[in-house]
Design a protein around this motif. Structure first.
Motif, short mmCIF file in Angstrom:
data_model
loop_
_atom_site.label_atom_id
_atom_site.label_comp_id
_atom_site.label_asym_id
_atom_site.label_seq_id
_atom_site.Cartn_x
_atom_site.Cartn_y
_atom_site.Cartn_z
N PRO A 190 -13.21 -91.36 38.26
CA PRO A 190 -12.90 -90.01 38.12
C PRO A 190 -11.70 -89.36 38.87
O PRO A 190 -10.93 -88.67 38.59
CB PRO A 190 -13.98 -89.25 38.40
N GLU A 246 -14.05 -93.82 30.33
CA GLU A 246 -13.02 -93.02 31.02
C GLU A 246 -13.56 -92.22 32.30
O GLU A 246 -12.79 -91.90 33.32
CB GLU A 246 -12.61 -92.02 30.17
N THR A 247 -15.05 -92.39 32.38
CA THR A 247 -15.73 -91.41 33.45
C THR A 247 -15.75 -92.64 34.86
O THR A 247 -16.52 -92.02 35.65
CB THR A 247 -17.11 -90.95 33.21
N HIS A 248 -15.61 -93.78 34.71
CA HIS A 248 -15.81 -94.77 35.46
C HIS A 248 -15.13 -94.34 36.91
O HIS A 248 -15.65 -94.77 38.17
CB HIS A 248 -15.40 -96.02 35.17
N HIS A 283 -5.63 -89.28 28.67
CA HIS A 283 -6.45 -88.26 28.08
C HIS A 283 -5.66 -87.49 27.03
O HIS A 283 -4.73 -87.07 27.09
CB HIS A 283 -6.68 -87.19 29.36
#
Length: 394
Positions: free
Chosen positions: A187, A183-185, A38
């Protein structure tokens, strides 16, 4: 003067890339897979300005003017400008057309140690290519161009979980990065970077790879016989969010990468005493719980990248504090995402007991998977002033 500022992320390979079959085009001997970190915690910021008043192309990296004529940098500049001219030839006169003959000033900074094995070149070249593309209005597939700056930079062109396909063509047109999952896969996934050294590494990745390709039989065996299967296994583990499989494969691939460095002649040592103690600590911690709760990965440097799930973060950070007590004078030991205190049980303290190494870990960055490059809309983040020179030295 036209000016654009963008940011780009670091990525950490869990199936490693080491070795090229074509040095000039940076074509790898095997595919690889990474996690994009991130940008709230680790990123490169780049501002590029074009003006007819500039007399030459110039670049500043982390506050110092650098060599604009570096072949890889020139390759990225040349390719983006070529695509911009190609686009102009099929369209009309626009802002891009007017700046194509202008010189550019490039200013780039990292908010993390450079050349210490934290993928600074990946973030740097991804940011360079993305910012140039925005300045010149170039759209579409950019990972092939980023790859020509730094191989792993192609993976930083996407967020989340990214594979770099080695490709088969000699011209490299099929050696591209592809997003496996966003990236949300996953969390719950967290990444802890244990900074054991911010020093520049003794053997650079480019030189190290070249020597390994020339001298390591293990590297050839790994690339041809092991990595193809590991890529399939890793993608499956990520898609299923299977941390046990993900963690074990991540550690095994890291170990094997460093084994190829030892198999290189003369051998290359990227891990140091602290790195080895972190590896031992991770295995003792997992053995205590009877499962893989944390996993390590080391790139071409001594700094450990620890993968774990969010519920484990607080306790493992306390484990690191216990085994590597900080010697800093009030500096923040934990940076990045907030970590709550978590007292260690006597059973766990006993299980991880070993050598205490004060000051072995300088600090810990806590982060998570994040998105790919982005254009900044905040003028305050511009690194170049109205005169086209770096604000800090203008």
């Amino acid at each position: 003067m036209q000016k654009v500022t963008c940011t780009a992320p670091v990525n950490i390979a869990v199936i490693k890339y080491w070795g090229k079959r074509n040095e000039e085009l940076i074509l790898p001997i095997n595919s690889s897979l990474s996690v994009t970190l991130h940008q709230d915690q680790l990123k490169t910021t780049t501002t590029i300005a074009a003006s007819r008043d500039f007399t030459e192309d110039r670049i500043w990296l982390n506050g110092k003017e650098d060599n604009i004529n570096h072949p890889r940098l020139q390759s990225c500049l040349r390719e983006i400008r070529r695509l911009a001219r190609k686009r102009r030839s099929s369209g009309g006169e626009d802002g891009v057309s007017r700046i194509l003959s202008d010189k550019v000033h490039i200013c780039s900074v990292n908010n993390f140690p450079t050349a210490a094995g934290l993928a600074s070149s990946a973030a740097g070249y991804a940011c360079l290519v993305y910012t140039l593309a925005k300045l010149y209005g170039v759209e579409g597939e950019l990972s092939e161009i980023a790859r020509q700056g730094s191989g792993s930079a192609c993976r930083s062109m996407y967020g989340g979980f990214v594979q770099w396909l080695m490709g088969e063509r000699e011209d490299g047109k099929d050696s591209l990065a592809q997003q496996v999952e966003a990236e949300t896969h996953w969390p719950e996934l967290r990444i802890l970077i244990l900074v054991a050294s911010a020093e520049k590494k003794h053997v650079g990745s480019t030189a190290g790879m070249q020597t390994s390709v020339e001298t390591s039989p293990l590297l050839k065996f790994r690339a041809e016989s092991l990595v193809p299967g590991r890529m399939v296994e890793m993608i499956d583990a990520i898609r299923k969010k299977d941390f046990e499989a993900f963690g074990q494969l991540t550690m095994k691939d890291s170990n094997q990468f460093h084994a190829t460095c030892l198999d290189t002649f003369p051998p290359i040592f990227y891990l140091n005493q602290v790195s080895q103690r972190i590896i031992s600590l991770v295995h003792r911690y997992n053995a205590h719980y009877g499962k893989t709760k944390v996993a390590y990965s080391f790139d071409a440097g001594p700094n450990a990248v620890i993968f774990t799930l969010e519920p484990t973060v607080s306790e493992f950070v306390e484990v690191v504090k216990h085994c590597f007590p900080s010697e800093s004078n009030g500096d923040t030991f934990i940076k990045g995402l907030t970590v709550s205190p978590s007292p260690l049980s006597s059973e766990l303290t006993s299980a991880i007991s070993g050598d205490i190494f004060p000051g072995g870990v300088n600090y810990v960055i806590v982060t998570q998977p994040g998105p790919g490059p982005a254009e900044s809309q905040d003028p305050a983040l511009d690194l170049l002033g109205p005169d086209g020179l770096p604000k800090s030295t203008a």
